[in-house]
Scaffold this motif. Sequence first.
Motif, PDB file in Angstrom:
ATOM      1  N   LYS A  79       0.832  -1.214   0.000  1.00 33.49           N
ATOM      2  CA  LYS A  79       0.000   0.000   0.000  1.00 33.49           C
ATOM      3  C   LYS A  79       0.863   1.260   0.000  1.00 33.49           C
ATOM      4  O   LYS A  79       0.636   2.177  -0.793  1.00 33.49           O
ATOM      5  N   SER A  80       1.847   1.279   0.888  1.00 30.74           N
ATOM      6  CA  SER A  80       2.708   2.464   0.952  1.00 30.74           C
ATOM      7  C   SER A  80       3.466   2.635  -0.358  1.00 30.74           C
ATOM      8  O   SER A  80       3.594   3.744  -0.884  1.00 30.74           O
ATOM      9  N   THR A  81       3.984   1.540  -0.859  1.00 32.19           N
ATOM     10  CA  THR A  81       4.729   1.613  -2.111  1.00 32.19           C
ATOM     11  C   THR A  81       3.844   2.174  -3.222  1.00 32.19           C
ATOM     12  O   THR A  81       4.249   3.046  -3.989  1.00 32.19           O
ATOM     13  N   MET A 207      -2.447  10.113   1.950  1.00 31.41           N
ATOM     14  CA  MET A 207      -2.219   9.981   3.399  1.00 31.41           C
ATOM     15  C   MET A 207      -1.894   8.535   3.710  1.00 31.41           C
ATOM     16  O   MET A 207      -2.703   7.643   3.483  1.00 31.41           O
ATOM     17  N   ASP A 208      -0.691   8.317   4.221  1.00 33.83           N
ATOM     18  CA  ASP A 208      -0.262   6.950   4.511  1.00 33.83           C
ATOM     19  C   ASP A 208      -0.426   6.674   6.005  1.00 33.83           C
ATOM     20  O   ASP A 208       0.410   7.072   6.800  1.00 33.83           O
ATOM     21  N   GLU A 209      -1.469   5.995   6.375  1.00 37.52           N
ATOM     22  CA  GLU A 209      -1.776   5.707   7.780  1.00 37.52           C
ATOM     23  C   GLU A 209      -1.584   6.936   8.660  1.00 37.52           C
ATOM     24  O   GLU A 209      -0.796   6.904   9.614  1.00 37.52           O
ATOM     25  N   PRO A 210      -2.290   8.010   8.369  1.00 34.54           N
ATOM     26  CA  PRO A 210      -2.017   9.266   9.084  1.00 34.54           C
ATOM     27  C   PRO A 210      -2.393   9.216  10.559  1.00 34.54           C
ATOM     28  O   PRO A 210      -1.935  10.056  11.322  1.00 34.54           O
TER      29      PRO A 210
END
Lengths: 291, 328
Positions: A79-81, A207-210
């Motif tokens: 997901k982050s990638t 937004m990555d796991e904000p």
Amino acid sequence: MVNPEEGEKDMSTVTPSSLSSVASASGKVRTPGTTALGVGLEARGIHAWFGQKHVLNDISLDFWSGTVTALIGPSGCGKSTFIRTLNRMHEFIPGAAMAGQVLLDGKDIYESGTDVTKIRLKVGMVFQKPNPFPSMTIAENVLAGLKLAQLKVENKDDLLEECLERAGLWSEVKDRLSAYGGSLSGGQQQRLCIARSLAVRPQVLLMDEPCSALDPGSTLRIEETISQLSSSMTIIIVTHNMQQAARVSDYTAFFLSDGGPGSMVEVGPTGEIFSRPKDKRTENYVTGRFG
Amino acid sequence: MPSATGLPQRRELTTKPRFSDKVFRGIVTTGGLSSLLLLGLIFAFLAYQGFSILKMEKFSFITGSQWQVVLNDSGAIDKANTAFGIAPMLVGTILCAIIALVVAVPVSVLAALFLTFYAPPALKRFLVAIIDLMAAFPSILFGLWGFFILMPSAEYWAKLLHKYFGWFPAFKMEVPIFTRSPFVAGVVLAIMVIPIVTSISREVFAQTPLDRVQAAYALGASRWSMIRAVVLPYGRSGVVGGAMLGLGRAMGETVAVYTVLNIVYQVNWHVLVGAGGSVASMILLKFGEAGAQEVKALMAAGLVLFLLTLIVNSIANAIVAKSGGKGR
Ligand SMILES: Nc1ncnc2c1ncn2[C@@H]1O[C@H](COP(=O)(O)OP(=O)(O)O)[C@@H](O)[C@H]1O
Ligand SMILES: [Mg+2]
């Protein structure tokens, strides 16, 4: 984790407003990837590698302007990638490679001759860990993007107030704008980071796991912020929290890796993903049977 | 037992250390204290040796410009005519060190930024190896190089500086002797100091927290604006620390300065004129043929140099402590 009934009840009470308005306008709930009308960002056949390791396999996904898309899936599924390929932060890591296209306003952001800094201005990003600049005051932090990208604005004070207001932080910091960014609590720092990304007026916000490092109160504030922002921009949020995905997003995409590269199992309106997923694996995941 | 305020007494918080912990603690304490002890012994030795001279000369030891030993007929020292003053040497040491830092710090910071953020990996490895080698080079080689190679071209630069910045008091020229000046010595020192400051700066820059670097890039920063907003504030106190180490080397350097500097017993603030001083080099110059009294005077000079280094370092530490922390 959410059980199906509860998830559904949750959905009916917190149906995102934009979803219902779109649904009424077109007669039926639209599915992403159909027509390009109002598409904010389009990912086309994205693959990603770290060195020899293939971590993302052929992801195609459209993100509609004015909506929130949640990316869910177990840790390490990419997901982050994926989200980092959308603003070209992926290539920042040595050895990172990608294939495919990302279209912003119909134009490939990876086209040769593209100014990467301009792309990152249009596609902003909020990270998992709040990362304000400690050498700058609260006000300087919010306006940091202007300085970094050498942008000019007419009235900095107005912009400062507007961004802090939109990030839901104004009332808490308006009397200490010249305090250092590091003096805020974690939740406030994260909202400061959101305000900072808003100041350069991005079209898309990643937004990555904000909220993963935040307390429930701050999480709630940020979710409200996301809902308010969503009417004017495209928001893509990675989250490990099913309730959060259900509360804030219009669309949900489920990613999974079976040991190999991560791929997208299913995407659809959030209500459907949580109540009537088409894929068994999605159902297992959203009901908390694994991951 | 409740105290007068009604609150309970604060308890003493103790823990019984394990045996292995005690042993290790003993070892590191010994290590830590031995360096302090060594420093203290050097200080005590210099103070003991130089005390009689300092007592005789008082303040004129650091304000006077005369250095002469006169013996009377019986071979004892003639107190009336003997004078020990190191003012020109102190001024020279400070001038050369300032020139060295003014030249070295900008070059080093730029070099460190290049190595950390711009150099291709292969070039980076090569340059880092060269710079580390330079840091370990014997200083006489720098001195010889400075004398034969640098001096002629430094003369040219000195003339340019004088022509265009002659209005600046330190660049005044009363006698047109451009060789063997504090300027040349300062440049030689700068070249010796650059490897130290570069490698320390490089290490601090490389430690810049990645999340801040990414935050800047995600806001549309170019590499240079990222460096200005994130790397320099973070690395500033480290660079100052590196510069202090460099300063220490510059002030204590003996042989290289001795090779290129014309040591003159007259205070000279004009850095382009071929007349300067250096406490350390003076000690080297005089030590070989010094009599018993003069050796003591040289010890006193060493003591003053020691104290000067200490003072400069404390000032720098205070500056870092006052401005530091913010960027971290
Ligand atoms: N910097 C990196 N170098 C090498 N491999 C990485 C790096 N970052 C992530 N990966 C690998 O890529 C895969 C996907 O990671 P990531 O996108 O962070 O997953 P998620 O965000 O879904 O938890 C994982 O297998 C992870 O080990
Ligand atoms: Mg992640």
